[in-house]
Design a protein around this motif. Structure first.
Motif, PDB file in Angstrom:
ATOM      1  N   SER A  84     -63.794  22.631   2.856  1.00  0.00           N
ATOM      2  CA  SER A  84     -63.949  23.768   2.226  1.00  0.00           C
ATOM      3  C   SER A  84     -63.314  24.844   2.760  1.00  0.00           C
ATOM      4  CB  SER A  84     -65.655  23.902   1.814  1.00  0.00           C
ATOM      5  OG  SER A  84     -66.103  23.969   3.071  1.00  0.00           O
ATOM      6  N   LEU A  85     -63.397  25.068   3.823  1.00  0.00           N
ATOM      7  CA  LEU A  85     -62.935  26.451   4.389  1.00  0.00           C
ATOM      8  C   LEU A  85     -61.402  26.662   4.125  1.00  0.00           C
ATOM      9  CD1 LEU A  85     -64.679  26.375   8.093  1.00  0.00           C
ATOM     10  CD2 LEU A  85     -65.327  27.531   5.802  1.00  0.00           C
ATOM     11  N   VAL A  90     -57.549  34.055   2.490  1.00  0.00           N
ATOM     12  CA  VAL A  90     -57.243  34.488   3.892  1.00  0.00           C
ATOM     13  C   VAL A  90     -57.838  33.667   4.942  1.00  0.00           C
ATOM     14  CG1 VAL A  90     -57.573  36.503   5.475  1.00  0.00           C
ATOM     15  CG2 VAL A  90     -57.168  37.044   2.950  1.00  0.00           C
ATOM     16  N   LEU A  91     -58.790  32.881   4.984  1.00  0.00           N
ATOM     17  CA  LEU A  91     -59.128  31.930   6.075  1.00  0.00           C
ATOM     18  C   LEU A  91     -58.639  30.886   5.891  1.00  0.00           C
ATOM     19  CD1 LEU A  91     -61.170  31.392   8.438  1.00  0.00           C
ATOM     20  CD2 LEU A  91     -62.830  30.727   6.791  1.00  0.00           C
ATOM     21  N   TRP A  93     -55.787  30.460   4.671  1.00  0.00           N
ATOM     22  CA  TRP A  93     -54.144  30.555   5.117  1.00  0.00           C
ATOM     23  C   TRP A  93     -54.109  30.516   6.615  1.00  0.00           C
ATOM     24  CZ3 TRP A  93     -52.662  34.606   7.989  1.00  0.00           C
ATOM     25  CH2 TRP A  93     -51.132  34.646   8.204  1.00  0.00           C
ATOM     26  N   ALA A  94     -55.080  31.346   7.532  1.00  0.00           N
ATOM     27  CA  ALA A  94     -55.014  31.411   8.626  1.00  0.00           C
ATOM     28  C   ALA A  94     -55.249  29.985   9.378  1.00  0.00           C
ATOM     29  CB  ALA A  94     -56.074  32.129   9.256  1.00  0.00           C
ATOM     30  N   LEU A  95     -56.135  29.060   8.812  1.00  0.00           N
ATOM     31  CA  LEU A  95     -56.566  27.710   9.184  1.00  0.00           C
ATOM     32  C   LEU A  95     -55.290  26.879   9.102  1.00  0.00           C
ATOM     33  CD1 LEU A  95     -60.078  26.997   7.664  1.00  0.00           C
ATOM     34  CD2 LEU A  95     -59.353  27.591  10.100  1.00  0.00           C
ATOM     35  N   ARG A  96     -54.424  27.131   7.980  1.00  0.00           N
ATOM     36  CA  ARG A  96     -53.185  26.291   7.807  1.00  0.00           C
ATOM     37  C   ARG A  96     -51.945  26.657   8.568  1.00  0.00           C
ATOM     38  NH1 ARG A  96     -55.178  26.431   2.400  1.00  0.00           N
ATOM     39  NH2 ARG A  96     -54.229  28.499   2.130  1.00  0.00           N
ATOM     40  N   VAL A  97     -51.839  28.101   8.891  1.00  0.00           N
ATOM     41  CA  VAL A  97     -51.048  28.541   9.687  1.00  0.00           C
ATOM     42  C   VAL A  97     -50.874  28.250  11.061  1.00  0.00           C
ATOM     43  CG1 VAL A  97     -49.963  30.733  10.842  1.00  0.00           C
ATOM     44  CG2 VAL A  97     -50.402  30.554   8.185  1.00  0.00           C
ATOM     45  N   THR A  98     -52.218  27.982  11.575  1.00  0.00           N
ATOM     46  CA  THR A  98     -52.277  27.602  12.968  1.00  0.00           C
ATOM     47  C   THR A  98     -52.307  26.069  13.059  1.00  0.00           C
ATOM     48  OG1 THR A  98     -54.977  27.951  12.533  1.00  0.00           O
ATOM     49  CG2 THR A  98     -53.672  29.884  13.644  1.00  0.00           C
ATOM     50  N   GLY A  99     -52.362  25.276  11.961  1.00  0.00           N
ATOM     51  CA  GLY A  99     -52.301  23.838  12.077  1.00  0.00           C
ATOM     52  C   GLY A  99     -53.722  23.224  12.354  1.00  0.00           C
ATOM     53  N   MET A 100     -54.855  23.946  11.844  1.00  0.00           N
ATOM     54  CA  MET A 100     -56.355  23.278  12.091  1.00  0.00           C
ATOM     55  C   MET A 100     -56.410  22.113  11.115  1.00  0.00           C
ATOM     56  SD  MET A 100     -57.633  25.206  14.395  1.00  0.00           S
ATOM     57  CE  MET A 100     -56.906  26.799  15.090  1.00  0.00           C
ATOM     58  N   VAL A 101     -57.249  21.239  11.361  1.00  0.00           N
ATOM     59  CA  VAL A 101     -57.219  20.033  10.731  1.00  0.00           C
ATOM     60  C   VAL A 101     -58.560  19.807  10.065  1.00  0.00           C
ATOM     61  CG1 VAL A 101     -57.286  17.425  11.156  1.00  0.00           C
ATOM     62  CG2 VAL A 101     -56.108  18.729  13.081  1.00  0.00           C
TER      63      VAL A 101
END
Length: 256
Positions: A84-85, A90-91, A93-101
């Motif tokens: 859900s995050l 913005v959040l 986008w940041a999660l995707r850019v840093t490759g979070m799972v």
């Protein structure tokens, strides 16, 4: 602190310019002001390829401690994050850019499918991820690892990914569980040890079976506990803490 027989090389995710450089430039010095992190067993974290790091969890500051340790060894620290995050402006986008799972919280067929998809992405990208198998801060009164959840095991088995138990001790002096941040004295000692990856060869092809997930989860929790016993020079209780048996609610869970 342990040493390796040869100098480790940083992975491309650390040596090539990326958003990680900016994050590290901000976070590493700040953490360095409050914690003197001593790393052992760094040779057990692969120089390249995917991995699942499974640490103990006793303080809200633990993710920063583990992330800095992983970065210092030469890899980019990524975490599981609720699906859900990723939909939050913005959040996400940041999660995707840093490759979070992304991970689904519900114990459903869809959640299982999501885990498999995440595992495949990890393998394809060669990235690693940090997963707290307890799912939340330990409820054990003496901060020993409590009963684990199957999320780390599911992810490792779904992608045939190395599952690495990790233990640390000292972060609770910086930020006690549910307590207030303690900045004095500065640079409190925190020891962190990366253990060898578990041997999961006997479980190949059985990653969807509940008995297998339970067995692997028990193995990784025992691995974490054994490492922590060494750090603390103490023996853990014979029986692992079970929150539900003590009327405690397990909040903040990311797996089942």
């Amino acid at each position: 602190m342990s040493t390796t027989s040869r100098k480790r090389r940083a992975s491309p995710e650390k040596s090539r310019p990326s958003v990680w450089w900016l994050l590290a430039a901000i976070i590493v010095p700040i953490v360095g002001l409050i914690a003197r992190i001593e790393i052992e067993g760094e040779e057990n974290l692969p120089e390249e390829g995917s991995y699942v790091v499974a640490p103990n969890h006793m303080s809200e500051i633990d993710p920063l401690i583990v992330a800095v340790a992983v970065w210092r060894i030469g890899r980019a620290p990524r975490f599981l994050a609720k699906e859900s995050l990723f939909r939050v402006p913005v959040l996400g986008w940041a999660l995707r850019v840093t490759g979070m799972v992304p991970v689904a919280r519900e114990s459903t067929a869809a959640a299982a499918s999501s885990t498999v998809a995440s595992a495949r992405r990890l393998v394809a990208s060669g990235h690693g991820v940090i997963v707290y198998p307890e799912g939340t801060l330990t409820r054990d009164p003496d901060l020993w690892p409590m009963r684990g959840k199957t999320g780390a095991a599911r992810l490792a088995l779904a992608g045939d990914i190395p599952l690495i138990p990790v233990a640390h001790w000292g972060s609770q002096r910086i930020l006690p569980r549910y307590g207030k941040l303690s900045l004095w004295p500065p640079r409190k000692r925190v020891r962190i040890v990366f253990g060898p990856a578990l041997d999961l060869s006997a479980h190949v092809g059985h990653g969807k079976e509940q008995s297998t997930l339970v067995a692997v989860t028990a193995a990784v929790m025992q691995g974490i506990t054994s490492l922590e016993e060494t750090l603390r020079s103490e023996k853990a209780p014979a029986e692992r803490w079970n929150p539900s048996a003590h009327g405690q609610k397990e909040t903040g869970r990311l797996d089942s």
